[in-house]
Design an enzyme around this catalytic site. Structure first.
Site, PDB file in Angstrom:
ATOM      1  CD  GLU A 178     -15.349  27.947  16.117  1.00  0.00           C
ATOM      2  OE1 GLU A 178     -15.537  26.172  15.964  1.00  0.00           O
ATOM      3  OE2 GLU A 178     -17.109  27.594  16.501  1.00  0.00           O
ATOM      4  CD  GLU A 247     -12.296  25.422  18.813  1.00  0.00           C
ATOM      5  OE1 GLU A 247     -13.441  24.907  18.937  1.00  0.00           O
ATOM      6  OE2 GLU A 247     -12.535  26.805  19.011  1.00  0.00           O
TER       7      GLU A 247
END
EC number: 3.2.1.23
Length: 779
Positions: A178, A247
């Site tokens: 991320e 995710e």
């Protein structure tokens, strides 16, 4: 010599025969040349026990997952520089082999930054304390340490031949995590760093693709992927990169004082179906099993010990129904359509009002999705000559483009109602017997005696190296009788980032403070009495998890940042004495931890609950602290931090493997703020009742998770109303007695399966209304 050469050749050929070729094109991940629909679920090995792993992974497979995904937790494996720990539930290789033994694929997210609501995002605090250190940028010291750990993990996995290219289960690996969310804060150095990450990972030659999640500018050959609640509108940054979702948040994490997060089953299913409708081919649930933040692993700050995440498997490994079952049915449908989804030509029909149909067409046949993205309006459409009713915010799936096999808003899976039961161990006393030992703090309160001394207030991470939640700050202030600060109206003022603060003056506790979540910089001020001569000021700084997210989060302070003032007031005059550059002594931790009182056999003892159902300890009545079962740290507890009736639970997971099945078990509590242990008790958690509300032409499946169904409390076929626990008959009902039929078919059995049809339950004159069977059964 000829014989030896022949043996070596056979070994080489055998090894190569089992290797799997994992690659990709712009449509999908390919395995041995075949495009695949891949469904994965995150299970973090340190958030459960080794004994739980086989059952969790088996349930993943039974839920029709293809793969298990996990992070690798740097600070757990390298708590001290170059000293490694892969024991117990940190045995990464054992976890990966458990995945392999179940015949599943693995996705290894090495990071080594993980976020994950894990303490310090998975970074060891010693890394922060290295001279000149900056995280996640072109900092030589950081890159050297990151490369060292990443390389070590890769070599460990290679040694055990666990990459698919070696015949193992791992089909994908991840570097960084991320970073795209924060890269803008790092400027050009961030871009250079992410290129370095890609080059470093690629040089490790793992033989499977590398992914970077939330990284729109991921350098080739990295595959950029999406994280979030919805990823249907995500587009990869390269035409040769498939649409992947690493995710899909099945729920959310929980903060101390916060409510239990919940994401509806229907919404999770909608997000998945919509993703595959719009050309996605790889999807991972974060989390599939959340588990428990044992010991001090919870990050945040203020992340709770439970990491349940409202996942398809609950914290204890039970099926979270209907989420688990409804998603399994979706997985089965998607797998059945794998060839058309990965090889079919794609066309779309727009019906307006946010309703679209997507057709995947091959020479052998076609598969269709009808998506209604309108949040409030149901849709009735005519598609290819057939009428379909598509509820608001739902996707209908037609594997043959004719018959609706699945709709995300129509749940045909049971709801399991979990109940807690008192410990029924044989000869178990109704109350626990306790012994007490106070924490010895005289040396810090009265003498200010520490382990190190400096003329500066230091961040708690620097001094404690995160070896404890607790750090003592101590200083002695000599005040002359004529010192202008002395007087009747005096106070101590502290600028702090401690999550919890206790302040003492001359051995007297003058006050404490607990920060609100998110407001970690504050000024604490409390009246205090100072005397002429020596005055000992003792401050106990307590952390509740270190930050795990954000740009430059390593610089977020923790502890007594200062300044610290003695404030004197004489009429309208305020006198301030700054103590920030005084000689401060520091002591990490508490003596009870150092002396390992948690391994003592003297506190409360009890017998393990009978059976195999998960166990919890109810700590209602206590304040804040840490709990151990037979020397195993089950994590922080904080039942005193209740925001409202829906706030934090007082129950904490006790894995069965922590218990002695025969003989006594020992519970040790460190209680920080005081409480009453008389209400502490152990309970088991199991299915108390099950409900279902199944549409006609589907199959009702009821299960009490290994226990017999004892009674049918409610049953009606027609248009029943209400919810689980409050069902009621509707305006139309079938002629046959549904309760009697289900009693005959199900009572006394651990599970039963019945076709929901008028043939079974009789005609129901409901007109155009969809007919359903509503059932509530007692386990």
């Amino acid at each position: 010599m000829v014989s030896l050469s022949f043996i070596l050749c056979c070994v080489l050929v055998s090894s190569c025969a089992y290797a799997t070729i994992v690659s990709h094109d712009g449509r999908a991940i390919t395995i041995d040349g075949h495009r695949r629909v891949l469904l994965s679920g995150s299970i973090h090995y340190p958030r459960s026990t080794t004994e739980m792993w086989p059952d969790l992974i088996k349930k993943g497979k039974e839920g029709s997952l293809d793969a298990i995904e996990t992070y690798v937790f740097w600070n757990a494996h390298e708590p001290t520089r170059r000293q490694y720990d892969f024991s117990g539930n940190l045995d990464l290789i054992r976890f990966l082999k458990t995945i392999q033994n179940e015949g599943m694929y693995g996705v290894l997210r090495i990071g080594p930054y993980v976020c994950a609501e894990w303490n310090y995002g998975g970074f060891p605090v010693w890394l922060h304390n290295m001279p000149g250190m900056e995280f996640r940028t072109t900092n030589t010291a950081f890159m050297n340490e990151m490369q060292n750990f990443t390389t070590m993990i890769v070599e460990m996995v290679k040694k055990e031949k666990l990459f698919a290219s070696q015949g193992g289960p791992i089909i994908l690996a991840q570097i960084e995590n991320e970073y795209g969310n924060v890269i803008g804060s790092y400027g050009e150095a961030g871009k250079a760093y992410i290129q370095w990450c890609a080059n470093m990972a690629n040089s490790l030659d793992v033989g499977v693709p590398w992914i970077m999640c939330q990284q729109d500018d991921a350098p080739q050959p990295m595959l950029n992927t999406c994280n979030g609640y919805y990823c249907d509108n995500f587009s990869p940054n390269n035409p040769n990169t498939p649409k992947m979702w690493t995710e899909n948040w099945t729920g959310w994490y929980k903060n101390w004082g916060g409510k239990d997060p919940h994401r509806t089953t229907e919404d999770v299913a909608f997000a998945v179906a919509r993703f595959f409708q719009k050309e996605g081919t790889f999807q991972n649930y974060y989390m599939y099993h959340g588990g428990t933040n044992f010991d001090r692993t919870a990050g945040g700050p203020y992340i709770t010990t439970t990491y349940d995440y409202d996942a398809p498997l609950d914290e204890f490994g039970n099926l979270n129904q209907p989420k688990y079952g409804h998603l399994k049915q979706l997985h089965d449908v998607l797998h059945a359509m794998e060839k058309t989804l990965t090889y079919g030509n794609i066309s779309t029909v727009d019906f307006g009002n946010l309703v679209t149909a997507t057709v995947y067409q091959t020479e052998e046949g076609s598969s269709c999705f009808i998506g209604n993205v309108n949040e409030t309006s149901d849709a009735k459409i005519n598609f290819q000559g057939t009428s379909y009713d598509v509820p608001a915010w739902s996707v209908s799936i037609l594997p043959d483009c004719k018959t609706e096999t699945y709709n995300t808003a129509k749940i045909n899976t049971q709801t399991s109602v979990m109940v807690k039961k008192a410990n029924e161990a044989e000869n178990e006393p109704s109350t626990l017997k306790w012994s007490w030992r106070p924490e010895n703090i005289d040396s810090v309160l009265l003498k200010g005696k520490g382990e190190s001394t400096m003329r500066q207030l230091f961040d708690q991470k620097v001094v404690s190296n995160d070896e404890s939640d607790y750090l003592w700050y101590m200083t002695t202030v000599n005040l002359k009788e004529q010192d202008p600060v002395l007087g009747k109206n005096m106070s101590l003022r502290i600028n702090s980032t401690a999550h919890v603060l206790h302040a003492f003056v001359n051995g007297q506790h003058i006050g404490n403070y607990r920060v609100e979540n998110g407001k970690f910089h504050y000024v604490f001020e409390q009246d205090a009495k100072f005397n002429p001569g020596a005055n000992v000021i003792t401050l106990l700084s307590i952390t509740v998890g270190l930050p795990n997210y954000g740009a430059f989060f390593e610089n977020f302070s923790a502890g007594i940042t200062g300044p610290v003032f003695i404030i004197g007031r004489n009429g309208d005059e305020t006198i301030v004495k700054d103590l920030s550059t005084h000689k401060w002594s520091y002591k990490t931790g508490l003596s009870g931890f150092e002396n390992q009182l948690f391994s003592s056999e003297s506190p409360s003892t009890w017998s393990a609950p009978l059976g195999s159902e998960p166990v919890v300890v109810d700590l209602l009545g206590l304040g804040k602290g840490t709990a151990w079962i037979n020397g195993n740290n089950i994590g922080r507890y904080w039942p005193a931090f209740l925001s409202d009736i829906d706030g934090c639970s007082a129950e904490y997971h006790v894995p069965r493997s922590f218990l002695n099945s025969e003989g006594d078990n020992t519970l040790v509590l460190f209680e920080e703020i005081g409480g009453n242990p008389s209400l502490v008790n152990f309970q088991t958690i199991g299915v108390g009742s099950v409900c279902a509300n199944v549409y006609e032409k589907n199959v009702l499946e009821l299960s009490c998770n290994g226990k017999p169904i004892s009674a049918i409390k409610f049953a009606s076929f027609g248009n029943p109303g209400g919810d689980c626990g409050s069902f009621e008959k509707g305006t139309c009902e079938a002629s046959n007695n549904a309760a009697a039929i289900l009693t005959q078919e199900c009572v006394g059995k651990e599970k039963c399966s019945i076709d929901v049809s008028e043939d079974k339950f009789g005609a129901a004159e409901c007109g155009a209304l969809a007919k359903r069977l509503a059932v509530e059964a007692i386990c």
